[in-house]
Design a protein around this motif. Structure first.
Motif, PDB file in Angstrom:
ATOM      1  N   LEU A  22      40.730  31.193  28.293  1.00 12.98           N
ATOM      2  CA  LEU A  22      40.432  32.187  29.320  1.00 12.98           C
ATOM      3  C   LEU A  22      39.520  31.575  30.380  1.00 12.98           C
ATOM      4  O   LEU A  22      39.714  31.785  31.564  1.00 12.98           O
ATOM      5  CB  LEU A  22      39.749  33.411  28.711  1.00 12.98           C
ATOM      6  CG  LEU A  22      40.654  34.350  27.923  1.00 12.98           C
ATOM      7  CD1 LEU A  22      39.849  35.491  27.333  1.00 12.98           C
ATOM      8  CD2 LEU A  22      41.767  34.892  28.806  1.00 12.98           C
ATOM      9  N   HIS A  26      40.074  30.858  34.983  1.00 15.70           N
ATOM     10  CA  HIS A  26      39.343  31.341  36.153  1.00 15.70           C
ATOM     11  C   HIS A  26      39.640  30.453  37.346  1.00 15.70           C
ATOM     12  O   HIS A  26      39.483  29.236  37.262  1.00 15.70           O
ATOM     13  CB  HIS A  26      37.838  31.344  35.883  1.00 15.70           C
ATOM     14  CG  HIS A  26      37.413  32.445  34.966  1.00 15.70           C
ATOM     15  ND1 HIS A  26      36.127  32.586  34.526  1.00 15.70           N
ATOM     16  CD2 HIS A  26      38.114  33.451  34.426  1.00 15.70           C
ATOM     17  CE1 HIS A  26      36.058  33.652  33.740  1.00 15.70           C
ATOM     18  NE2 HIS A  26      37.259  34.189  33.662  1.00 15.70           N
ATOM     19  N   ASP A 114      43.963  36.142  34.063  1.00 15.43           N
ATOM     20  CA  ASP A 114      43.081  36.872  33.136  1.00 15.43           C
ATOM     21  C   ASP A 114      42.401  38.074  33.795  1.00 15.43           C
ATOM     22  O   ASP A 114      41.611  38.758  33.145  1.00 15.43           O
ATOM     23  CB  ASP A 114      42.088  35.934  32.433  1.00 15.43           C
ATOM     24  CG  ASP A 114      40.807  35.696  33.227  1.00 15.43           C
ATOM     25  OD1 ASP A 114      40.772  36.008  34.424  1.00 15.43           O
ATOM     26  OD2 ASP A 114      39.853  35.192  32.624  1.00 15.43           O
ATOM     27  N   HIS A 116      39.970  38.560  35.825  1.00 13.95           N
ATOM     28  CA  HIS A 116      38.548  38.594  36.186  1.00 13.95           C
ATOM     29  C   HIS A 116      38.373  38.112  37.623  1.00 13.95           C
ATOM     30  O   HIS A 116      38.783  37.000  37.937  1.00 13.95           O
ATOM     31  CB  HIS A 116      37.735  37.689  35.260  1.00 13.95           C
ATOM     32  CG  HIS A 116      37.787  38.089  33.831  1.00 13.95           C
ATOM     33  ND1 HIS A 116      37.460  37.247  32.802  1.00 13.95           N
ATOM     34  CD2 HIS A 116      38.149  39.258  33.263  1.00 13.95           C
ATOM     35  CE1 HIS A 116      37.624  37.887  31.654  1.00 13.95           C
ATOM     36  NE2 HIS A 116      38.047  39.103  31.906  1.00 13.95           N
TER      37      HIS A 116
END
Ligand SMILES: [Cu+2]
Length: 127
Positions: A22, A26, A114, A116
């Motif tokens: 994960l 980013h 993901d 974010h």
């Protein structure tokens, strides 16, 4: 008890692997044009190149003018269109009108698989 311990160890290992995959997802800004801190002739558009494919509906950018020659002022939003490139790792910011001399800041928000949001900014000058 004999069975539980190895199972717990496997779970810890798997969650560690999941977390690191994960973290790698980013998006990072790899480069931009104009580049951070650079002075350029009026760019037709600003290009941001990220490390991950972007989810376009959640990613975006704002273009602000922060300084006119010899005069700092409050950041003023500049009308610009944000779009994705044919390369899904790329974001383009196209000003509605040619940029006049001054200092500009692009505040970007990048979202990849993901979900974010990662934010950052690039400052450059137009002469
Ligand atoms: Cu994340």
């Amino acid at each position: 008890m004999r069975l539980i311990q190895p199972t717990a160890a496997v779970i810890v290992l798997l969650s560690g692997l999941l977390m690191s995959s994960l973290a790698q997802a980013h998006p990072k800004l790899l480069s931009s044009a104009p580049a951070e801190g650079m002075e350029d002739l009026t760019p037709a558009r600003i290009e941001l190149h990220f490390s991950e494919n972007l989810v376009t509906q959640f990613s975006g950018a704002k273009l602000l003018m922060t300084e006119m020659p010899g005069m700092a002022h409050a950041p003023m939003p500049v009308k610009a269109k944000v779009s994705g490139g044919s390369d899904p790792k790329t974001m383009f910011i196209t000003p509605a009108a040619p940029l006049t001399a001054g200092t500009y800041k692009v505040e970007w928000r990048a979202v990849s698989s993901d979900t974010h949001p990662i934010t950052g900014n690039v400052t450059f000058k137009v002469k």
